[in-house]
Design an enzyme around this catalytic site. Structure first.
Site, PDB file in Angstrom:
ATOM      1  N   ASP A 325       0.853  -1.182   0.000  1.00 32.21           N
ATOM      2  CA  ASP A 325       0.000   0.000   0.000  1.00 32.21           C
ATOM      3  C   ASP A 325       0.888   1.230   0.000  1.00 32.21           C
ATOM      4  O   ASP A 325       2.105   1.152   0.131  1.00 32.21           O
ATOM      5  CB  ASP A 325      -0.938  -0.035   1.213  1.00 32.21           C
ATOM      6  CG  ASP A 325      -2.253   0.682   0.965  1.00 32.21           C
ATOM      7  OD1 ASP A 325      -2.301   1.536   0.064  1.00 32.21           O
ATOM      8  OD2 ASP A 325      -3.238   0.395   1.672  1.00 32.21           O
ATOM      9  N   GLU A 521     -10.255   6.956   4.434  1.00 28.49           N
ATOM     10  CA  GLU A 521      -9.114   6.616   5.272  1.00 28.49           C
ATOM     11  C   GLU A 521      -9.222   7.273   6.642  1.00 28.49           C
ATOM     12  O   GLU A 521     -10.314   7.432   7.184  1.00 28.49           O
ATOM     13  CB  GLU A 521      -7.818   6.972   4.556  1.00 28.49           C
ATOM     14  CG  GLU A 521      -7.730   6.350   3.175  1.00 28.49           C
ATOM     15  CD  GLU A 521      -6.511   5.502   2.942  1.00 28.49           C
ATOM     16  OE1 GLU A 521      -5.739   5.256   3.882  1.00 28.49           O
ATOM     17  OE2 GLU A 521      -6.323   5.069   1.799  1.00 28.49           O
TER      18      GLU A 521
END
Length: 809
Positions: A325, A521
């Site tokens: 990621d 997020e």
């Protein structure tokens, strides 16, 4: 040798018959708690059709011709914002991505043709460099091709979980793949297989459900939809793309729901709750898996060899490649974003190094030359990456040609999205049979979400946080309010769309659409599960009820939230999640036809329990997972609890300092004797405060120290929504912590006497001396006599822009 043994040998998996230790670093006791024992995990295997002996032979021959630098290049991925096609002549990288705030040629609202042209430029450049291996291009198409205006945007995963319909999920995957492929792209970072356990996590809406079995069923369905079934000796066709099972592992199980946090759980819990989606995805042929930012018992998953190699590649027989990621490798102990042998040695095959790719390439090449990363590990990673590139038809003299623009926003895809919206709605209350809305009724459609494409689409839409999405971005979509007005008119009724709730003629019923503002997020992480009205929706509902008008609440959210007072104030309450662009799907269920019968009944049920108070995790729900009323089976709801049972003043937001003219707790507004203030109507009633400097002085917002370093690293900006009423000569200073900047030059360019927005990157304050690790005074405005400003909001947020620091006079 059988094909299965060929795959195992080629990828180095035959050596994985012994337990694999976790990455070095945290100490023996901690490492033991984060060491997986593969035999205790479910078995799986990538289908044989992921490759074939002829392809493996081609890969072997190609690798024999590759230099070490060319092999290392395959293992690194850069973002379009930080690399050009020309860079690939010197740095033969294997992959390019476009992150949530990255658009072609700096335009986040670029059309499909620009995307296809950009991808083609990188592809052509890569084919001319090094070993002539084309790049693989990836995007976060997490609920449709969501970076692209005009694409079909489906409900976020939590809404799909409410449908309990794997067959429809597979259709959604196929439609999404066709739209991604239409822009020349062949890889999406989806599906998310998280099983959220604490809904304070800001990515909860990316999880389908709290039920691991449903997540597993959806994992298979979405992978098959995106990729199609794999066939031996055949490439994935031009309308399908590579899927990514993510984030491995337990990103939905972190302590207190912290994004990128630590899952402090046993191995048995890790397996039973968080691992179940991965065998299903791998068995269905998922070509890639993404490692999670998060940790398991203190060890970062990007560096946990027992998970990435022992479990994923060994026990689960995964034959594709593991991608990292966003700079996640840099969080591994002993690593930085530009140097991390430990992550590659743990089993990471491709590091997502969006802006750190150049340094990471140089250091990884040096580590490979020194033997810190073995040749066998390099070859295993490269073979896996090339295997996927061959399967996608990127290699060879006649590559698969993606780029059929007709797939974008196709009517068939819009119809699938509309059906998904209708099936995702969950009816929690319908006292007196207020729904469906009757033909001939006079209806007011109001609330901050009534005509807001941003609120109904949520994060990961056009931009990372999705805050600036508009209806103009999706000409084939409808906001919920406009869809309701159209449907009511067709049924013979009269409807008025007025987000502020004003009306000339008293309506028979009001539909109020409201809920969470967009986020993604960690910006979506919350301290508790209380829904806090910030746009006057509670006052609006109270006013309507006081006038004797029945109210239907349509609640937009990325998670179930405690909303007891609003549920009690509403006659009907619908959980609509984040439905995407097809607001007509909401109208299909809420509005009756001319015959008075529902066009569609409610079909959705809760994928997560609905909280009875604001505490999390939810232990005693108001409504359990699986609950959902229908028109066919009504049930009245009595009054529900209105006590949040937590101290809401502790619900600190590191990112919101001043909201609608008030400093929300725990922030405090302070004025010295030179500054006076009064409430004022800016865009709504008393939604701002006007501050007047009678002498040189300061306005201060302070509170408990917060850490803003991650926001700065992610490119967040301070945003001031205000009106400059009088601007004297001299410096106007805005400070975050101890970093102070003169913004007078910015303000002199802004329109005087009109509402404007000033944005300043957080990094500018760090450059000016702010210690962003510990900020107790997130905002100070210092000005000379005569400065008058009306301030509505002050916050820090991801905006998707790349603003320069203010010029200092």
């Amino acid at each position: 040798m059988t094909l299965r043994r060929l795959l195992l040998a080629a990828s180095g998996l035959m050596a994985l018959t012994q337990p694999v230790l976790a990455a070095d670093g945290p100490g023996a006791a901690q490492a033991d708690r984060a060491t997986a024992h593969p035999a205790q995990w479910p078995a799986a295997h990538s289908p044989a059709a992921i490759t074939d002996p002829a392809t493996e032979a081609q890969i072997t021959a190609l690798m024999a011709r590759m230099t070490l630098a060319q092999k290392v290049g395959q293992m690194i991925q850069a973002d379009i914002s930080a690399i050009t096609p020309a860079d690939l002549q010197r740095y033969p990288l294997g992959s390019i991505l476009a992150g949530g705030n990255s658009g072609p040629y700096g335009n986040e609202r670029a059309g499909g043709a620009d995307w296809a042209r950009l991808v083609g430029e990188y592809r052509a450049a890569s084919a001319k460099s090094g070993a002539g291996i084309p790049i693989i291009f990836g995007v976060d198409a997490v609920h449709g091709h969501s970076n692209l205006p005009g694409a079909t945007i489906f409900p976020h995963n939590i809404g799909l979980g409410a449908m309990h319909d794997p067959a429809l999920v597979q259709k959604i995957g196929a439609a999404t793949a066709a739209e991604i492929a239409a822009t020349g792209i062949e890889w999406t970072f989806a599906p998310t297989l998280a099983v959220p356990q604490d809904l304070r996590w800001g990515r909860s809406y990316e999880g389908y459900a709290a039920d691991p079995a449903l997540v597993a069923a959806y994992a298979r369905a979405m992978v098959l939809g995106l990729q199609g079934p794999l066939h031996a000796g055949q490439a994935v066709d031009a309308t399908h793309v590579a899927a990514t099972a993510k984030h491995f592992l337990a990103d939905g199980g972190t302590f207190e729901g912290k994004d990128q946090g630590d899952a402090r759980i046993t191995e048995a819990q890790l397996v039973a709750t968080h691992a179940q989606g991965y065998p299903a995805a791998i068995d269905a042929g998922a070509l890639t898996v993404m490692a999670s930012f998060s940790s398991w018992n203190g060890v970062k998953n990007h560096g946990n060899r027992s998970l990435l190699t022992g479990v994923l590649k060994g026990r689960m027989g995964f034959g594709g490649f593991v991608v990292g990621d966003w700079n996640g490798h840099g969080q591994v102990e002993g690593c930085t974003v530009t140097a991390c042998a430990a992550s590659f040695n743990a089993g990471l095959d491709m590091a997502m190094a969006p802006d750190s790719w150049k340094g990471l390439f140089d250091s990884t090449l040096a580590q490979a030359q020194q033997g810190t990363i073995s040749q066998a590990r390099i070859d295993d990673a490269v073979r896996r990456i090339l295997r996927v590139k061959f399967k996608l038809g990127l290699m060879g003299p006649a590559p698969v040609a993606r780029g059929d623009a007709a797939g974008l926003g196709a009517p068939a895809h819009l119809a699938i999205a509309r059906e998904a919206v209708a099936k995702s709605l969950v009816l929690l209350k319908n006292n007196g049979g207020l729904l469906p809305l009757k033909p001939g009724a006079r209806v007011l459609v109001a609330g901050p979400g009534a005509d807001s494409m941003a609120m109904q689409a949520g994060g990961w839409t056009i931009t990372w946080q999705g805050t600036d999405t508009t209806a103009a971005d999706f000409p084939h979509g409808q906001t919920i309010g406009r869809a309701l007005v159209d449907a009511l008119g067709q049924a013979g009724g009269q409807a008025t769309l007025a987000p502020d709730g004003q009306f000339a003629q008293k309506p028979d019923v009001a539909v109020v659409v409201y809920g969470e503002s967009p986020y993604a997020e960690f910006q979506g992480d919350v301290a508790n599960l209380a829904f806090r009205p910030r746009n006057g929706e509670d006052a609006l509902i109270a006013r309507l009820k006081a006038q004797g008008i029945p109210v239907v609440s349509v609640f937009l959210s990325g998670r179930p939230l405690f909303a007891g007072p609003l549920i009690n104030a509403s006659d009907a309450f619908v959980a609509a999640w984040l439905p995407g662009t097809q607001g007509a799907g909401v109208a299909d269920v809420l509005v009756a036809g001319r015959d008075g019968r529902p066009v569609r009944d409610f079909a959705g049920t809760l994928p997560f329990p609905w909280p009875a108070d604001a505490r999390s995790p939810v232990t005693k729900p108001l409504f359990p997972a699986g609950f959902g009323l229908t028109y066919a089976h009504p049930a009245p709801l009595g009054r529900v609890n209105e006590d949040p049972r937590v101290d809401l003043s502790a619900a600190a937001s590191d990112n919101l300092w001043f909201n609608r003219g008030q400093a929300p707790s725990p922030w405090h507004l302070g004025l010295d004797n030179a500054v006076t203030s009064r409430s004022i109507d800016l865009t709504a009633q008393e939604d701002a405060r006007q501050f007047t400097w009678a002498a040189p002085g300061a306005l201060v917002i302070d509170g408990p120290p917060v850490d803003l370093t991650r926001q700065a690293d992610e490119g967040f900006e301070v945003r001031l929504d205000w009106r400059i009423d009088a601007l004297p000569a001299g410096p106007i200073k805005v400070s975050v912590g101890t970093g102070s900047l003169d913004v007078a030059s910015l303000l002199r360019l802004a329109p005087q006497g009109a509402v404007t927005q000033t944005r300043i990157p957080l990094r500018c304050f760090a450059q000016a001396g702010a210690d962003l690790k510990k900020v107790g005074t997130p905002l100070r405005i210092t000005a000379p006599q005569g400065f008058v400003v009306t301030l509505r909001n002050a916050r820090v947020e991801a905006t998707g822009s790349v603003a320069a620091c203010p010029t200092q006079g």
